[in-house]
Write a protein that holds these residues in place. Structure first.
Motif, PDB file in Angstrom:
ATOM      1  N   SER A   3       0.850  -1.178   0.000  1.00  0.00           N
ATOM      2  CA  SER A   3       0.000   0.000   0.000  1.00  0.00           C
ATOM      3  C   SER A   3       0.889   1.231   0.000  1.00  0.00           C
ATOM      4  N   ALA A   4       0.303   2.392  -0.269  1.00  0.00           N
ATOM      5  CA  ALA A   4       1.033   3.652  -0.146  1.00  0.00           C
ATOM      6  C   ALA A   4       1.205   4.024   1.319  1.00  0.00           C
ATOM      7  N   ALA A   5       0.411   3.425   2.188  1.00  0.00           N
ATOM      8  CA  ALA A   5       0.497   3.668   3.633  1.00  0.00           C
ATOM      9  C   ALA A   5       1.119   2.459   4.311  1.00  0.00           C
ATOM     10  N   GLY A   6       1.739   2.711   5.439  1.00  0.00           N
ATOM     11  CA  GLY A   6       2.232   1.596   6.243  1.00  0.00           C
ATOM     12  C   GLY A   6       1.059   0.945   6.954  1.00  0.00           C
ATOM     13  N   ILE A   7       1.015  -0.368   6.948  1.00  0.00           N
ATOM     14  CA  ILE A   7      -0.075  -1.100   7.595  1.00  0.00           C
ATOM     15  C   ILE A   7       0.540  -2.153   8.497  1.00  0.00           C
ATOM     16  N   VAL A   8       0.048  -2.205   9.737  1.00  0.00           N
ATOM     17  CA  VAL A   8       0.539  -3.188  10.701  1.00  0.00           C
ATOM     18  C   VAL A   8      -0.640  -3.864  11.377  1.00  0.00           C
ATOM     19  N   GLN A   9      -0.374  -5.033  11.905  1.00  0.00           N
ATOM     20  CA  GLN A   9      -1.354  -5.735  12.718  1.00  0.00           C
ATOM     21  C   GLN A   9      -0.632  -6.184  13.973  1.00  0.00           C
ATOM     22  N   THR A  10      -1.267  -5.959  15.137  1.00  0.00           N
ATOM     23  CA  THR A  10      -0.669  -6.346  16.407  1.00  0.00           C
ATOM     24  C   THR A  10      -1.609  -7.270  17.159  1.00  0.00           C
ATOM     25  N   ASP A  11      -1.070  -7.942  18.159  1.00  0.00           N
ATOM     26  CA  ASP A  11      -1.938  -8.701  19.054  1.00  0.00           C
ATOM     27  C   ASP A  11      -2.458  -7.757  20.132  1.00  0.00           C
ATOM     28  N   HIS A  12      -3.165  -8.297  21.123  1.00  0.00           N
ATOM     29  CA  HIS A  12      -3.777  -7.462  22.157  1.00  0.00           C
ATOM     30  C   HIS A  12      -2.766  -6.771  23.071  1.00  0.00           C
ATOM     31  N   THR A  13      -1.496  -7.168  23.023  1.00  0.00           N
ATOM     32  CA  THR A  13      -0.465  -6.512  23.830  1.00  0.00           C
ATOM     33  C   THR A  13       0.289  -5.443  23.035  1.00  0.00           C
ATOM     34  N   GLY A  14       0.028  -5.357  21.739  1.00  0.00           N
ATOM     35  CA  GLY A  14       0.736  -4.402  20.888  1.00  0.00           C
ATOM     36  C   GLY A  14       1.938  -5.007  20.179  1.00  0.00           C
ATOM     37  N   ARG A  15       2.156  -6.324  20.315  1.00  0.00           N
ATOM     38  CA  ARG A  15       3.256  -6.998  19.624  1.00  0.00           C
ATOM     39  C   ARG A  15       2.913  -7.115  18.145  1.00  0.00           C
ATOM     40  N   PHE A  16       3.867  -6.748  17.289  1.00  0.00           N
ATOM     41  CA  PHE A  16       3.633  -6.813  15.850  1.00  0.00           C
ATOM     42  C   PHE A  16       3.420  -8.249  15.401  1.00  0.00           C
ATOM     43  N   LEU A  17       2.384  -8.450  14.602  1.00  0.00           N
ATOM     44  CA  LEU A  17       2.121  -9.749  13.982  1.00  0.00           C
ATOM     45  C   LEU A  17       2.391  -9.696  12.483  1.00  0.00           C
ATOM     46  N   VAL A  18       2.002  -8.569  11.851  1.00  0.00           N
ATOM     47  CA  VAL A  18       2.176  -8.379  10.409  1.00  0.00           C
ATOM     48  C   VAL A  18       2.556  -6.922  10.173  1.00  0.00           C
ATOM     49  N   VAL A  19       3.527  -6.691   9.307  1.00  0.00           N
ATOM     50  CA  VAL A  19       3.893  -5.338   8.870  1.00  0.00           C
ATOM     51  C   VAL A  19       4.061  -5.373   7.356  1.00  0.00           C
TER      52      VAL A  19
END
Length: 145
Positions: A3-19
């Motif tokens: 994407s033109a934007a950065g996209i992240v997914q975290t778990d409920h603690t804020g740990r990165f799962l996908v970037v």
């Protein structure tokens, strides 16, 4: 996920799962570096408390939020929109964030602030004129002395 934007997914603690690649480019980190950290690890220290408060509120209420945040990178300001992902029972499971680099958008404001400081601290009269040599603004307190 590109994407033109950065996209992240975290778990409920804020740990990165996908970037995505764009997020890595914006921050200058590789994917493996980010996947071994939490979102709080890349916030500028002064922004951590507010980001964590918003994240807790999102988790409790399962509602999204937006904030401007400073992330640890070479420089710049980033805006993020964070959304809660629900589990099958409607509870908070994960978060997704869309990150946009705002450095260029904020640059004129920074220049304007610096110029205001220079004008305010000057003992000289400073005039603003348009292309027709008409005075459009001035630091009046200096002209009235």
């Amino acid at each position: 996920m590109q994407s033109a934007a950065g996209i992240v997914q975290t778990d409920h603690t804020g740990r990165f799962l996908v970037v995505n690649n764009r997020f890595c480019e914006i921050l200058g980190y590789c994917e493996s570096e980010l996947l071994s950290t939490q979102m709080r690890d890349i916030y500028v220290a002064g922004d951590v408390a507010e980001a964590e408060r918003l994240f807790r509120t999102m988790a409790e209420r399962v509602q999204s939020f937006e904030m401007e945040s400073r992330l640890l990178r070479k420089n710049g300001m980033l805006a993020s929109s964070v959304s809660a992902l629900r589990d099958k029972d409607g509870g908070f499971q994960q978060a997704t964030a869309i990150i946009v680099d705002m450095t260029e958008r904020k640059r004129p404001q920074d220049v304007e602030r610096r110029l205001a400081v220079i004008i305010a601290s000057s003992n000289d009269a400073i005039l603003g004129i348009d292309l027709y040599m008409k005075i459009t603004r001035w630091n009046a307190e200096r002209l009235c002395r």
